[in-house]
Design a protein around this motif. Structure first.
Motif, mmCIF file in Angstrom:
data_model
loop_
_atom_site.group_PDB
_atom_site.id
_atom_site.type_symbol
_atom_site.label_atom_id
_atom_site.label_comp_id
_atom_site.label_asym_id
_atom_site.label_seq_id
_atom_site.Cartn_x
_atom_site.Cartn_y
_atom_site.Cartn_z
ATOM 1 N N LEU A 140 0.837 -1.200 0.000
ATOM 2 C CA LEU A 140 0.000 0.000 0.000
ATOM 3 C C LEU A 140 0.871 1.249 0.000
ATOM 4 O O LEU A 140 2.032 1.207 0.421
ATOM 5 C CB LEU A 140 -0.896 0.016 1.242
ATOM 6 C CG LEU A 140 -1.851 -1.158 1.428
ATOM 7 C CD1 LEU A 140 -2.518 -1.075 2.797
ATOM 8 C CD2 LEU A 140 -2.883 -1.210 0.323
ATOM 9 N N SER A 141 0.287 2.363 -0.430
ATOM 10 C CA SER A 141 1.023 3.624 -0.336
ATOM 11 C C SER A 141 1.227 3.958 1.142
ATOM 12 O O SER A 141 0.501 3.472 2.018
ATOM 13 C CB SER A 141 0.252 4.753 -1.026
ATOM 14 O OG SER A 141 -0.891 5.099 -0.254
ATOM 15 N N VAL A 189 -1.954 5.461 2.841
ATOM 16 C CA VAL A 189 -3.022 4.475 3.019
ATOM 17 C C VAL A 189 -2.634 3.484 4.114
ATOM 18 O O VAL A 189 -3.441 3.142 4.979
ATOM 19 C CB VAL A 189 -3.330 3.748 1.687
ATOM 20 C CG1 VAL A 189 -4.260 2.569 1.893
ATOM 21 C CG2 VAL A 189 -3.908 4.720 0.667
ATOM 22 N N SER A 231 -4.488 3.008 7.806
ATOM 23 C CA SER A 231 -4.998 1.669 8.107
ATOM 24 C C SER A 231 -4.391 1.117 9.393
ATOM 25 O O SER A 231 -5.089 0.504 10.204
ATOM 26 C CB SER A 231 -4.701 0.718 6.948
ATOM 27 O OG SER A 231 -5.323 1.175 5.779
ATOM 28 N N ASP A 249 -12.052 7.366 3.292
ATOM 29 C CA ASP A 249 -11.712 7.021 1.905
ATOM 30 C C ASP A 249 -10.423 6.201 1.842
ATOM 31 O O ASP A 249 -10.330 5.229 1.084
ATOM 32 C CB ASP A 249 -11.576 8.287 1.054
ATOM 33 C CG ASP A 249 -12.896 9.006 0.840
ATOM 34 O OD1 ASP A 249 -13.970 8.410 1.081
ATOM 35 O OD2 ASP A 249 -12.856 10.196 0.447
ATOM 36 N N LEU A 250 -9.432 6.593 2.633
ATOM 37 C CA LEU A 250 -8.168 5.839 2.668
ATOM 38 C C LEU A 250 -8.381 4.419 3.182
ATOM 39 O O LEU A 250 -7.825 3.454 2.636
ATOM 40 C CB LEU A 250 -7.137 6.558 3.539
ATOM 41 C CG LEU A 250 -6.591 7.888 3.026
ATOM 42 C CD1 LEU A 250 -5.699 8.537 4.084
ATOM 43 C CD2 LEU A 250 -5.832 7.701 1.727
ATOM 44 N N LYS A 300 -11.190 2.648 3.107
ATOM 45 C CA LYS A 300 -11.935 1.881 2.102
ATOM 46 C C LYS A 300 -11.019 1.467 0.950
ATOM 47 O O LYS A 300 -11.119 0.354 0.433
ATOM 48 C CB LYS A 300 -13.140 2.677 1.573
ATOM 49 C CG LYS A 300 -14.264 2.805 2.567
ATOM 50 C CD LYS A 300 -14.802 1.431 2.900
ATOM 51 C CE LYS A 300 -15.889 1.479 3.942
ATOM 52 N NZ LYS A 300 -16.319 0.143 4.346
ATOM 53 N N ARG A 301 -10.132 2.345 0.547
ATOM 54 C CA ARG A 301 -9.167 2.018 -0.509
ATOM 55 C C ARG A 301 -8.264 0.878 -0.044
ATOM 56 O O ARG A 301 -7.988 -0.066 -0.790
ATOM 57 C CB ARG A 301 -8.327 3.240 -0.875
ATOM 58 C CG ARG A 301 -7.362 2.963 -2.033
ATOM 59 C CD ARG A 301 -6.547 4.165 -2.417
ATOM 60 N NE ARG A 301 -7.362 5.365 -2.520
ATOM 61 C CZ ARG A 301 -6.925 6.588 -2.197
ATOM 62 N NH1 ARG A 301 -5.691 6.771 -1.783
ATOM 63 N NH2 ARG A 301 -7.718 7.629 -2.310
ATOM 64 N N ALA A 302 -7.821 0.959 1.202
ATOM 65 C CA ALA A 302 -6.969 -0.096 1.753
ATOM 66 C C ALA A 302 -7.709 -1.429 1.772
ATOM 67 O O ALA A 302 -7.152 -2.455 1.366
ATOM 68 C CB ALA A 302 -6.512 0.272 3.167
ATOM 69 N N GLU A 303 -8.955 -1.415 2.229
ATOM 70 C CA GLU A 303 -9.748 -2.653 2.272
ATOM 71 C C GLU A 303 -9.834 -3.293 0.894
ATOM 72 O O GLU A 303 -9.601 -4.498 0.744
ATOM 73 C CB GLU A 303 -11.153 -2.377 2.798
ATOM 74 C CG GLU A 303 -11.222 -2.119 4.269
ATOM 75 C CD GLU A 303 -12.634 -1.826 4.753
ATOM 76 O OE1 GLU A 303 -13.609 -2.109 4.016
ATOM 77 O OE2 GLU A 303 -12.768 -1.307 5.867
ATOM 78 N N GLY A 304 -10.177 -2.487 -0.105
ATOM 79 C CA GLY A 304 -10.287 -3.011 -1.463
ATOM 80 C C GLY A 304 -8.972 -3.589 -1.960
ATOM 81 O O GLY A 304 -8.940 -4.678 -2.546
ATOM 82 N N ASN A 305 -7.898 -2.873 -1.714
ATOM 83 C CA ASN A 305 -6.577 -3.348 -2.148
ATOM 84 C C ASN A 305 -6.163 -4.616 -1.409
ATOM 85 O O ASN A 305 -5.660 -5.567 -2.022
ATOM 86 C CB ASN A 305 -5.519 -2.266 -1.944
ATOM 87 C CG ASN A 305 -5.637 -1.128 -2.927
ATOM 88 O OD1 ASN A 305 -6.229 -1.266 -3.991
ATOM 89 N ND2 ASN A 305 -5.087 0.019 -2.571
#
Length: 124
Positions: free
Chosen positions: A18-19, A22, A26, A52-53, A55-60
Motif C-alpha cells: 500500500l502507499s 493508506v 490503516s 476514503d483511505l 476503504k481504498r486499503a480494504e479493497g486493495n
C-alpha cells in the motif's frame, strides 16, 4: 470485530504494498484501534479523507489476498499444525500405553501425510 481482525492480518501480510498514506491510516485504524476522527487528527486530514483511505486499503488488501492467497495459506497452515500437534499428543499417549504397533504406525503415517500436504500447500 472479526472483519477488523481479518483486515489487521491482511495489513500484516500486504501492508507494504500500500502507499505510505493508506498504510499509515490503516495501521492507526486497525492496529492501534483509533477512531476515524482520531486518525484524521493524527494525520491532519478530514474524517472523510480517512474513511476514503481505509476503504481504498480494504479493497486493495482483499484484492491482494484474492490474487496471492497468503492469508488463506497461513490459516491452512495453522489448522494443519494444530492437527499435527493433536496427532503427536495422541501418538505419545499410544506409546505410553504400550499400544499395538500397527495403530502407532497408522498415526505416524497420517502425520507424514499431513506434513506432505502442508508442504505442498494442499490441506483439503
Amino acid at each position: 470485530m472479526e472483519k477488523n481482525m481479518e483486515l489487521s492480518l491482511l495489513l500484516d501480510f500486504y501492508g507494504e504494498l500500500l502507499s505510505e498514506k493508506v498504510r499509515r491510516a490503516s495501521e492507526l485504524y486497525y492496529n492501534d484501534d483509533l477512531s476515524l476522527s482520531e486518525v484524521a487528527e493524527d494525520m491532519g486530514i478530514t474524517r472523510q479523507g480517512v474513511r476514503d483511505l481505509i476503504k481504498r486499503a480494504e479493497g486493495n488488501l482483499y484484492g491482494y489476498e484474492q490474487k496471492l492467497g497468503l492469508y488463506k495459506r497461513f490459516l491452512e497452515m495453522q489448522k494443519g499444525l494444530g492437527a499435527l500437534k493433536d496427532s503427536l499428543v495422541k501418538t505419545k499417549s499410544l506409546l505410553d500405553c504400550d499400544t499395538d504397533r500397527s495403530e502407532i504406525d497408522k498415526e505416524i503415517s497420517g502425520m507424514i501425510e499431513l506434513v506432505d500436504k502442508l508442504i505442498e500447500g494442499n490441506t483439503e
